[in-house]
Structures are given as structure tokens and as C-alpha cells.
Scaffold this motif. Structure first.
Motif, PDB file in Angstrom:
ATOM      1  N   LEU A 288       0.810  -1.215   0.000  1.00 34.76           N
ATOM      2  CA  LEU A 288       0.000   0.000   0.000  1.00 34.76           C
ATOM      3  C   LEU A 288       0.841   1.263   0.000  1.00 34.76           C
ATOM      4  CD1 LEU A 288      -2.798  -0.824   2.598  1.00 34.76           C
ATOM      5  CD2 LEU A 288      -3.020  -0.725   0.137  1.00 34.76           C
ATOM      6  N   TRP A 289       2.053   1.191   0.497  1.00 35.64           N
ATOM      7  CA  TRP A 289       2.814   2.398   0.762  1.00 35.64           C
ATOM      8  C   TRP A 289       3.457   2.961  -0.504  1.00 35.64           C
ATOM      9  CZ3 TRP A 289       0.906   3.778   5.024  1.00 35.64           C
ATOM     10  CH2 TRP A 289       0.590   2.836   6.007  1.00 35.64           C
ATOM     11  N   GLY A 290       3.793   4.231  -0.435  1.00 36.55           N
ATOM     12  CA  GLY A 290       4.398   4.907  -1.576  1.00 36.55           C
ATOM     13  C   GLY A 290       3.637   6.171  -1.916  1.00 36.55           C
ATOM     14  N   THR A 291       3.681   6.580  -3.172  1.00 35.79           N
ATOM     15  CA  THR A 291       3.031   7.815  -3.615  1.00 35.79           C
ATOM     16  C   THR A 291       1.938   7.497  -4.631  1.00 35.79           C
ATOM     17  OG1 THR A 291       5.061   9.090  -3.289  1.00 35.79           O
ATOM     18  CG2 THR A 291       3.390  10.060  -4.726  1.00 35.79           C
TER      19      THR A 291
ATOM     20  N   ALA B  18       2.781   6.944   3.179  1.00 35.97           N
ATOM     21  CA  ALA B  18       2.149   7.123   1.869  1.00 35.97           C
ATOM     22  C   ALA B  18       1.833   8.590   1.648  1.00 35.97           C
ATOM     23  CB  ALA B  18       0.879   6.286   1.753  1.00 35.97           C
ATOM     24  N   THR B  19       1.923   9.022   0.397  1.00 38.43           N
ATOM     25  CA  THR B  19       1.539  10.373  -0.005  1.00 38.43           C
ATOM     26  C   THR B  19       0.526  10.250  -1.134  1.00 38.43           C
ATOM     27  OG1 THR B  19       3.699  11.283   0.594  1.00 38.43           O
ATOM     28  CG2 THR B  19       2.339  12.587  -0.901  1.00 38.43           C
TER      29      THR B  19
ATOM     30  N   ILE C 105      -2.168  14.469   0.753  1.00 42.20           N
ATOM     31  CA  ILE C 105      -2.503  13.740   1.974  1.00 42.20           C
ATOM     32  C   ILE C 105      -1.302  12.872   2.342  1.00 42.20           C
ATOM     33  CG2 ILE C 105      -4.088  12.125   3.081  1.00 42.20           C
ATOM     34  CD1 ILE C 105      -6.142  12.932   0.885  1.00 42.20           C
ATOM     35  N   LYS C 106      -0.752  13.094   3.518  1.00 43.50           N
ATOM     36  CA  LYS C 106       0.414  12.351   3.988  1.00 43.50           C
ATOM     37  C   LYS C 106      -0.020  11.433   5.117  1.00 43.50           C
ATOM     38  CE  LYS C 106       4.977  11.649   4.408  1.00 43.50           C
ATOM     39  NZ  LYS C 106       5.860  11.183   3.326  1.00 43.50           N
ATOM     40  N   ILE C 107       0.261  10.139   4.961  1.00 44.72           N
ATOM     41  CA  ILE C 107      -0.139   9.140   5.946  1.00 44.72           C
ATOM     42  C   ILE C 107       1.101   8.422   6.462  1.00 44.72           C
ATOM     43  CG2 ILE C 107      -1.499   7.049   6.360  1.00 44.72           C
ATOM     44  CD1 ILE C 107      -3.269   7.916   3.977  1.00 44.72           C
ATOM     45  N   THR C 108       1.248   8.382   7.778  1.00 47.96           N
ATOM     46  CA  THR C 108       2.344   7.619   8.385  1.00 47.96           C
ATOM     47  C   THR C 108       1.764   6.708   9.446  1.00 47.96           C
ATOM     48  OG1 THR C 108       2.773   9.418   9.959  1.00 47.96           O
ATOM     49  CG2 THR C 108       4.102   9.368   7.941  1.00 47.96           C
TER      50      THR C 108
END
Length: 429
Positions: A118-121, A141-142, A158-161
Motif C-alpha cells: 500500500l505504501w508509496g506515492t 504514503a503520499t 494527503i500524507k499518511i504515516t
């Protein structure tokens, strides 16, 4: 037909209680009644509701909601797992759903735990009506999206950590871990318009000991906290605008609140689990509070309350059986027990003045039902409406002028403008 009412009260108390009480709770403090007349009190309560709805109306025009609306309307194709909860959050907030923030946090935690893929841009590509995905660092993720409807410029970010804990989530195979922290930050043209944060701590068996999640949109702030140390359980929800309370609920309990004890005793012996508690619900300046300080005494008297019993002898067709009858005397005693142990009142929060006490009372209630009746003329059954009566125990207001009125009757008049406002309020979908 009826269940012993203390079981219901026990379960309700587990949900409807405030910070624990090793000493008497604030609910035992005798507040003075407001000097306003009953009609003036009603006008204050009605205006309170209208003001709340006006504040919530303003939520729709915040940059974050505008951007989430664009996300919902511009992206018609399938959304990535990390994006779907954002669209649902918008819908929940506009419907004034008090569970919206909690639901969003849970959905994001589930999505974040799905795996590294799921992670990344993610960059919205209007030509293919889908996201371009570039893999990146784990747990980050961005998402780049248009921040206004019809736009093809990805001015929204939207930035998700996400950070998992070391506590294994029960029943997971392959093994997953309970979430330690989660952050979601939305920016429009570089300016932060929404922030969501979650943090959690757990016992080794994954039982939460502390959970906190906060959502900030412009001057709106939603905050949910939960704590549990096996003796005190507390859950608090607040919704504020510019630090002023729009909605607040505080619930919790005191006692022996280990998971094992709750599982073993809550259903049949709740007094072994609970000792005291209270509930607070506040809408802007209007609040309701209830407390109980001696749950053991409440449970003992509740268990001792028994209905009348009538034994029907055996017949040719039936074995003997016992009928339990609940006369008015039963409900009178029920009301007395509730009023003895539970203190409930409504008050103006800013002034700390009561507008009503709440008491329980019993009365005879009429109801209609349909029954099959044999018709000898037609040699068939007719459906006939009949009237029956039963006794019930319900709350009512005791107002500042000492008059007693059901809550339904109290709300029947004096709130016409608020009802009109509610009927005209149509949140965007």
C-alpha cells in the motif's frame, strides 16, 4: 416476558458512566435551579440547538471538506484502501455522525495493516481516471489529488504515516500487530487543512490501556480518549469549535474491570464488576448528567425485586406452568430503587444552574394490538384490533417550578423554530 431490570441497568451503566469515583461524584453536588422561567429555559435550550446547527453548517465550507468533496466527486473509479476512509469520513462529518472520527480511525488502522504494497506515492491521473502508484518507504504514503471539483491540478496532498506496536493482534494469521500511532495530514496548496492523529498502548493480551485520537479541521476539533487500568475505565468524546464545546460525552466506570472479571460476572453479578460511575452529555451550553455511587446496594435491591407469580395447574393438554405478573406495585418499587441510587439532572453548563431534575415514575400505558377472532358466521378468523394495558417505568422532568412533565410533553411545545431548522437542514451527500 420481562427481564430483571437490574441486568439492563448494569449493561447501561457499563456504557453510560463517567470518570470513576472513589469518593462522591460531582453529581452529588446540589446545583441551584436557574432563575429563568420554564418558558425562558425552553427558549435558551432551543437557541442552543439552533446555534449548534449554524456552527455545523460552517463545516461544509472548510477547505478540508471542499477537498474531500472533490476527492469523492472527481474520483469515480476504485479508490486505494488508504483513500476510501477519507471519502467516508467526509460523509460522516456532514451527517453529524458522532462515530465518524472513531470509524475513520479504525478503517485507517485496518487499511494500514494490510501490508507494504500500500505504501508509496499515489498521484491522481485524470487522463486514465485512476492513480499512478510509485512504491516507497514502508508505513508511509503520499496521496496527490485535485483539491477542487473539476480541477485536474493535484493541489491537494494527503500524507499518511503508520507505526505498529510490538503487541500481536489476537487471532491474526499471518501475524499482525496492534497500531501504535497513525497520522493523516491533508494540505491544500501547501497549507495544512486537516490533521488526524492516533496513539495507542496495550497490555500483552492486546487489551487497550490508553487510546487517543484527534481530528482537526479548521477551528473544528474532535477528540476521543479511552483509558483502562482495570479499576477505572474512562471514555471521553468532545467536538469543539474554536475551543468552545459543541458536543461532549464522558463515560466510564469504577470497580474491578479486568477483562476476565467482566466476562465471568457482568451478566449475572454485575456488582462484582462495578462500584460507581456517572454519565455526562453536553450540547453547547445544555448538559445532562447522571451518577451512581453505590452499585452494590443498587444491585442488591434490584435482585430482591420479584414479580408476582401465579401457578397454573396441569390440564389434559398442558403441564403445570408459572406465570409471572408485573403489577403497578412492581414498577413503583422499580422507580423507587432507581431514584434512590441514581441521580440525574439537566443544567446550563456555563452558568452551572439546573433547569430540571429527572425522576423515574410508573404509570399505566395503553396500547393496541391485532388478534385473530373466530367468526361463526363466516366460519373463519377475523383480524380484530384490541386495546391492552401494561405498566411501565419511565423518566420525567421535575422543573424549577416543581411541576412534573414527561420529556415528550416538555419537548412538544416551545421548540418550533428548532424543528423547522432541523427539517430544513439537508447535509450534502
Amino acid at each position: 416476558m420481562k427481564k430483571t431490570f437490574y441486568l439492563f441497568a448494569s449493561a447501561a451503566l457499563m456504557l453510560l458512566t463517567l470518570n470513576s469515583c472513589k469518593k462522591k461524584t460531582d453529581g452529588d453536588v446540589t446545583l441551584p435551579f436557574s432563575t429563568l422561567s420554564v418558558q425562558e429555559q425552553k427558549q435558551a435550550i432551543e437557541q442552543n440547538g439552533i446555534d449548534l446547527m449554524d456552527k455545523v453548517d460552517a463545516l461544509q465550507s472548510t477547505p478540508a471538506i471542499v477537498a474531500l468533496t472533490a476527492l469523492n466527486n472527481n474520483i469515480n473509479g476504485g479508490m486505494p484502501a488508504l483513500v476510501k476512509p477519507l471519502a467516508q469520513l467526509r460523509a460522516g462529518l456532514l451527517k453529524n455522525d458522532t462515530k465518524a472520527v472513531e470509524t475513520f480511525g479504525q478503517q485507517m488502522k485496518v487499511a494500514a495493516a494490510l501490508g507494504d504494497s500500500l505504501w508509496g506515492t499515489y498521484t491522481w491521473n485524470p487522463e486514465i481516471h485512476d492513480f499512478d502508484h510509485q512504491a516507497g518507504a514502508s508505513n508511509s504514503a503520499t496521496i496527490l489529488i485535485p483539491a477542487t471539483e473539476g480541477s485536474s491540478d493535484n493541489t491537494g496532498e494527503i500524507k499518511i504515516t503508520y507505526e505498529p506496536s510490538t503487541i500481536v493482534a489476537p487471532g491474526t494469521d499471518p501475524v499482525e500487530y496492534m497500531p501504535k500511532s497513525l497520522s493523516v495530514v491533508m494540505k491544500v496548496s501547501g497549507a495544512t487543512v486537516m490533521t488526524f492523529t492516533f496513539s495507542g498502548a496495550y497490555k500483552s493480551d492486546a487489551t487497550p490501556t490508553s487510546l487517543t485520537q484527534t481530528l482537526v479541521v479548521d477551528k473544528f476539533n474532535w477528540n476521543v480518549t479511552f483509558t483502562n487500568n482495570d479499576k477505572d475505565v474512562s471514555a471521553k468524546y468532545s467536538f469543539t469549535y474554536d475551543q468552545k464545546v459543541l458536543l461532549k460525552m464522558e463515560i466510564g466506570a469504577a470497580g474491578s474491570l479486568t477483562a476476565t472479571n467482566i466476562q465471568e460476572n457482568m451478566e449475572n453479578d454485575p456488582e462484582k464488576v462495578l462500584s460507581s460511575g456517572a454519565v455526562l452529555v453536553q450540547v453547547m451550553n445544555i448538559a445532562m448528567k447522571g451518577t451512581i455511587n453505590d452499585f452494590k446496594g443498587f444491585a442488591a435491591e434490584s435482585k430482591a425485586l420479584k414479580p408476582d407469580s401465579v401457578v397454573h395447574p396441569a390440564t389434559t393438554y398442558n403441564e403445570s406452568w408459572t406465570e409471572y405478573v408485573y403489577p403497578k406495585a412492581y414498577y413503583d418499587k422499580m422507580a423507587n430503587i432507581i431514584n434512590k441510587y441514581i441521580n440525574i439532572y439537566g443544567f446550563f453548563a456555563n452558568e452551572n444552574k439546573k433547569f430540571a431534575d429527572v425522576e423515574f415514575y410508573s404509570y399505566e400505558k395503553t396500547y393496541t394490538y391485532e388478534d385473530w377472532v373466530w367468526n361463526a358466521d363466516t366460519q373463519s378468523y377475523d383480524i380484530v384490533k384490541k386495546t391492552g394495558t401494561e405498566y411501565v417505568c419511565e423518566p420525567r422532568f421535575v422543573l424549577s417550578d416543581k411541576s412534573k412533565v414527561t420529556i415528550e410533553d416538555y419537548l412538544r411545545t416551545g421548540f418550533e423554530d428548532l424543528i423547522t431548522k432541523i427539517q430544513g437542514y439537508m447535509p450534502q451527500e
